[in-house]
Design a protein around this motif. Structure first.
Motif, PDB file in Angstrom:
ATOM      1  N   GLU A 208       0.827  -1.199   0.000  1.00 24.54           N
ATOM      2  CA  GLU A 208       0.000   0.000   0.000  1.00 24.54           C
ATOM      3  C   GLU A 208       0.864   1.252   0.000  1.00 24.54           C
ATOM      4  O   GLU A 208       0.564   2.228  -0.705  1.00 24.54           O
ATOM      5  CB  GLU A 208      -0.934  -0.014   1.215  1.00 24.54           C
ATOM      6  CG  GLU A 208      -2.049  -1.057   1.120  1.00 24.54           C
ATOM      7  CD  GLU A 208      -2.904  -1.081   2.369  1.00 24.54           C
ATOM      8  OE1 GLU A 208      -2.528  -0.404   3.358  1.00 24.54           O
ATOM      9  OE2 GLU A 208      -3.944  -1.775   2.359  1.00 24.54           O
ATOM     10  N   SER A 210       3.903   1.375  -1.169  1.00 29.33           N
ATOM     11  CA  SER A 210       4.512   1.442  -2.503  1.00 29.33           C
ATOM     12  C   SER A 210       3.513   1.951  -3.521  1.00 29.33           C
ATOM     13  O   SER A 210       3.855   2.763  -4.404  1.00 29.33           O
ATOM     14  CB  SER A 210       5.037   0.057  -2.904  1.00 29.33           C
ATOM     15  OG  SER A 210       6.022  -0.401  -1.999  1.00 29.33           O
ATOM     16  N   ASN A 211       2.245   1.462  -3.412  1.00 22.25           N
ATOM     17  CA  ASN A 211       1.224   1.924  -4.346  1.00 22.25           C
ATOM     18  C   ASN A 211       0.957   3.415  -4.181  1.00 22.25           C
ATOM     19  O   ASN A 211       0.773   4.136  -5.167  1.00 22.25           O
ATOM     20  CB  ASN A 211      -0.070   1.130  -4.138  1.00 22.25           C
ATOM     21  CG  ASN A 211       0.031  -0.298  -4.642  1.00 22.25           C
ATOM     22  OD1 ASN A 211       0.859  -0.583  -5.503  1.00 22.25           O
ATOM     23  ND2 ASN A 211      -0.774  -1.191  -4.114  1.00 22.25           N
ATOM     24  N   ALA A 212       0.921   3.847  -2.898  1.00 22.30           N
ATOM     25  CA  ALA A 212       0.707   5.283  -2.669  1.00 22.30           C
ATOM     26  C   ALA A 212       1.855   6.100  -3.261  1.00 22.30           C
ATOM     27  O   ALA A 212       1.630   7.123  -3.936  1.00 22.30           O
ATOM     28  CB  ALA A 212       0.579   5.545  -1.170  1.00 22.30           C
ATOM     29  N   GLN A 213       3.095   5.607  -3.027  1.00 23.56           N
ATOM     30  CA  GLN A 213       4.243   6.304  -3.598  1.00 23.56           C
ATOM     31  C   GLN A 213       4.197   6.263  -5.120  1.00 23.56           C
ATOM     32  O   GLN A 213       4.518   7.264  -5.793  1.00 23.56           O
ATOM     33  CB  GLN A 213       5.537   5.659  -3.080  1.00 23.56           C
ATOM     34  CG  GLN A 213       6.819   6.338  -3.567  1.00 23.56           C
ATOM     35  CD  GLN A 213       6.953   7.748  -3.054  1.00 23.56           C
ATOM     36  OE1 GLN A 213       6.449   8.069  -1.976  1.00 23.56           O
ATOM     37  NE2 GLN A 213       7.629   8.597  -3.805  1.00 23.56           N
ATOM     38  N   LEU A 214       3.784   5.100  -5.660  1.00 27.77           N
ATOM     39  CA  LEU A 214       3.695   4.973  -7.117  1.00 27.77           C
ATOM     40  C   LEU A 214       2.636   5.909  -7.674  1.00 27.77           C
ATOM     41  O   LEU A 214       2.836   6.534  -8.729  1.00 27.77           O
ATOM     42  CB  LEU A 214       3.375   3.520  -7.487  1.00 27.77           C
ATOM     43  CG  LEU A 214       3.292   3.206  -8.989  1.00 27.77           C
ATOM     44  CD1 LEU A 214       4.617   3.507  -9.661  1.00 27.77           C
ATOM     45  CD2 LEU A 214       2.908   1.757  -9.215  1.00 27.77           C
ATOM     46  N   ARG A 215       1.482   6.001  -6.943  1.00 29.10           N
ATOM     47  CA  ARG A 215       0.450   6.920  -7.405  1.00 29.10           C
ATOM     48  C   ARG A 215       0.950   8.365  -7.396  1.00 29.10           C
ATOM     49  O   ARG A 215       0.661   9.145  -8.312  1.00 29.10           O
ATOM     50  CB  ARG A 215      -0.791   6.780  -6.534  1.00 29.10           C
ATOM     51  CG  ARG A 215      -1.612   5.528  -6.816  1.00 29.10           C
ATOM     52  CD  ARG A 215      -2.964   5.612  -6.146  1.00 29.10           C
ATOM     53  NE  ARG A 215      -2.855   5.548  -4.692  1.00 29.10           N
ATOM     54  CZ  ARG A 215      -2.902   4.439  -3.996  1.00 29.10           C
ATOM     55  NH1 ARG A 215      -3.044   3.269  -4.610  1.00 29.10           N
ATOM     56  NH2 ARG A 215      -2.816   4.469  -2.673  1.00 29.10           N
ATOM     57  N   ILE A 216       1.730   8.695  -6.340  1.00 26.76           N
ATOM     58  CA  ILE A 216       2.293  10.047  -6.289  1.00 26.76           C
ATOM     59  C   ILE A 216       3.253  10.257  -7.459  1.00 26.76           C
ATOM     60  O   ILE A 216       3.211  11.297  -8.141  1.00 26.76           O
ATOM     61  CB  ILE A 216       3.010  10.261  -4.946  1.00 26.76           C
ATOM     62  CG1 ILE A 216       1.989  10.251  -3.796  1.00 26.76           C
ATOM     63  CG2 ILE A 216       3.787  11.573  -4.961  1.00 26.76           C
ATOM     64  CD1 ILE A 216       2.635  10.304  -2.417  1.00 26.76           C
ATOM     65  N   GLU A 217       4.104   9.245  -7.710  1.00 20.84           N
ATOM     66  CA  GLU A 217       5.051   9.366  -8.812  1.00 20.84           C
ATOM     67  C   GLU A 217       4.337   9.440 -10.150  1.00 20.84           C
ATOM     68  O   GLU A 217       4.739  10.202 -11.037  1.00 20.84           O
ATOM     69  CB  GLU A 217       6.018   8.183  -8.796  1.00 20.84           C
ATOM     70  CG  GLU A 217       6.962   8.178  -7.591  1.00 20.84           C
ATOM     71  CD  GLU A 217       7.860   6.957  -7.567  1.00 20.84           C
ATOM     72  OE1 GLU A 217       7.715   6.105  -8.480  1.00 20.84           O
ATOM     73  OE2 GLU A 217       8.698   6.855  -6.648  1.00 20.84           O
ATOM     74  N   VAL A 218       3.263   8.621 -10.283  1.00 21.29           N
ATOM     75  CA  VAL A 218       2.494   8.665 -11.534  1.00 21.29           C
ATOM     76  C   VAL A 218       1.856  10.033 -11.718  1.00 21.29           C
ATOM     77  O   VAL A 218       1.864  10.605 -12.817  1.00 21.29           O
ATOM     78  CB  VAL A 218       1.421   7.556 -11.541  1.00 21.29           C
ATOM     79  CG1 VAL A 218       0.446   7.753 -12.696  1.00 21.29           C
ATOM     80  CG2 VAL A 218       2.084   6.190 -11.652  1.00 21.29           C
ATOM     81  N   ALA A 219       1.292  10.563 -10.604  1.00 25.61           N
ATOM     82  CA  ALA A 219       0.682  11.886 -10.696  1.00 25.61           C
ATOM     83  C   ALA A 219       1.728  12.948 -11.059  1.00 25.61           C
ATOM     84  O   ALA A 219       1.483  13.814 -11.909  1.00 25.61           O
ATOM     85  CB  ALA A 219       0.006  12.234  -9.369  1.00 25.61           C
ATOM     86  N   GLN A 222       2.604  12.444 -14.646  1.00 25.83           N
ATOM     87  CA  GLN A 222       1.550  12.965 -15.506  1.00 25.83           C
ATOM     88  C   GLN A 222       1.596  14.485 -15.564  1.00 25.83           C
ATOM     89  O   GLN A 222       1.418  15.079 -16.637  1.00 25.83           O
ATOM     90  CB  GLN A 222       0.186  12.497 -14.997  1.00 25.83           C
ATOM     91  CG  GLN A 222      -0.080  11.010 -15.228  1.00 25.83           C
ATOM     92  CD  GLN A 222      -1.393  10.560 -14.630  1.00 25.83           C
ATOM     93  OE1 GLN A 222      -1.996  11.275 -13.824  1.00 25.83           O
ATOM     94  NE2 GLN A 222      -1.845   9.372 -15.008  1.00 25.83           N
TER      95      GLN A 222
END
Length: 455
Positions: A208, A210-219, A222
């Protein structure tokens, strides 16, 4: 008072009958008339019956003893512990298996209370197990038991009341099946499951995070891509604007040269021609000098016209096909390289003036690159005006390019061509190999299909 069993009573009656029969027989032998015949017969019959009954009772006793031995053998060799308790929950019987489970001998267990071994369990379960209710059909629980040495085991305990002849409970029968090994395995499995669940929770929490960090990185990516796309769009707009400004400046300079320098040169030429005509035969040296000046003026006028055509060819006003044809002719004339042009005009619209000027400069830059680097002897230029796109193909038979040459920092010509193509959202493909010539293909959207960024 001694209690007589049925077997003992029957054997006693048979013995008495046999004694009476013997006395009657002795009397009859001594005096035949002393004993009536019927009494003698009855005595003999009773003696025989008593003998038969005693034999039958003996056989039944032997069968019962055999059944008791078999039952005892079954109890002693059973894999389950057999435990009987009296009304006060004290041990009245324990088979060897139960004694083995408790770490004792059957004799030492007699009289021991149940609490010594099952006292660690809930009272409610023990009370249900030893219920004196005759209607109680029994129950089963997984209980712990404490051995004589203090160690603890697990057993499946089944209990039900033992009823007397009067139908009342006289004690309790317990059957114990040892499950210590299974419980140990279950506890070990439970510990493994708990450990696994903890690891899963930790891994889930890590995922979770990592996913949160990944979502931040994806955002962030983007946002960066959006900013890059916006910057690229602005760059294309700026490039388009610069190209427009450059072309307008070329037009202005060409017009200024035509309107001022060109007219001044024409006026000067007219004056010099008049001077040349008046010199006549009387001043041959002056006439020759004036003629040289006229030749210089003509050369200057031609140079000015060439400069004006380079800045802004007048053929651009006639459309792209005419401008491309003039450009190919001028290139062949100046370079000496055989150059051909093929134009395929479809039903689509012709490029607007801005696109015509940019495409003209693209073709011009390509031909200049061929002249500088390709060492070609033949060049083919193709224009295909379709419904949606304009396709430009330029092929030469020169020395070609090695892989990666187009991406070198010094390839300013190709970079400028690509930037011009990108301004309109077009595409450019280069196909070349050393010694095999070069093919440059470009596809540019027409005016009605231009990208929104250029609106």
């Amino acid at each position: 008072m001694k209690t007589w069993s049925v077997e003992s009573l029957c054997l006693t009656v048979a013995a008495i009958a046999l004694v009476l029969a013997s006395l009657v027989a002795l009397i009859a032998v001594g005096d035949a008339h002393a004993v009536p015949r019927w009494l003698f017969s009855l005595t003999m019959a009773l003696s025989g019956a008593a003998l038969v009954v005693s034999l039958r009772i003996r056989a039944l006793a032997m069968a019962r003893n055999a059944a008791q031995r078999r039952y005892r053998h079954f109890i002693d060799t059973a894999h389950e512990g057999v435990w009987t308790l009296d009304g006060e929950a004290r041990t009245t019987f324990a088979n060897p298996r139960l004694a083995q489970m408790f770490g004792a001998t059957p004799g030492t267990l007699l009289g021991c209370p149940m609490q010594d071994f099952l006292g660690d369990n809930p009272r409610r379960d023990l009370a249900e197990m030893t219920s004196a209710d005759a209607a109680h059909v029994g129950c089963t629980h997984d209980l712990t038991y404490r051995r004589v040495d203090g160690s603890v085991g697990w057993a499946i305990v089944s209990g039900r009341p033992m009823l007397g002849d009067d139908g009342l409970a006289q004690g309790t029968l317990l059957m114990l099946t040892d499950i210590t090994g299974r419980k140990a395995a279950e506890l070990e499995l439970a510990a493994v499951q708990i450990g696994l669940e903890v690891r899963i929770r930790m891994r889930t929490a890590e995922l979770e995070r990592s996913n949160a960090q990944l979502r931040i990185e994806v955002a962030e990516r983007q946002m960066a891509e959006h900013a890059l796309a916006e910057s690229f769009r602005e760059l294309r707009q700026l490039s388009s604007h610069l190209e427009t400004i450059k072309e307008e400046e070329r037009k202005r300079i060409a017009k200024g040269i035509h309107d001022e320098l060109g007219q001044n040169l024409m006026a000067l030429k007219i004056d010099v021609e008049m001077l040349h005509a008046r010199a006549g035969q009387r001043h041959p040296l002056l006439k020759r000098k004036v003629g040289d000046v006229l030749d210089t003026i003509d050369l200057t006028i031609r140079s000015v016209r060439a400069i004006m055509n380079d800045l802004h060819p007048s053929t651009l006003e006639l459309g792209l096909p005419a401008a491309a044809e003039w450009l190919v002719q001028q290139f062949e004339k100046r370079s000496g390289i055989a150059t051909s042009l093929s134009v395929a005009e479809g039903d689509g619209p012709l490029p607007d003036s801005h696109r015509t000027e940019v495409i003209f400069r693209i073709i011009q830059e390509c031909l200049l690159n061929i002249l500088r680097h390709a060492q070609a002897t033949r060049v083919e230029v193709g224009l295909d005006i379709g419904m949606e796109y304009l396709t430009i193909t330029i092929v030469d038979n020169g020395v070609g390019m090695a892989p990666g040459d187009a991406a070198k920092a010094a390839s300013f010509g190709l970079r400028g061509i690509r930037e011009r193509v990108d301004v309109f959202g077009g595409q450019m493909v280069i196909d070349s190999r050393p010694g095999g010539g070069t093919t440059l293909a470009m596809m540019i959207p027409l005016e009605s299909h231009a990208t929104a960024s250029l609106d």
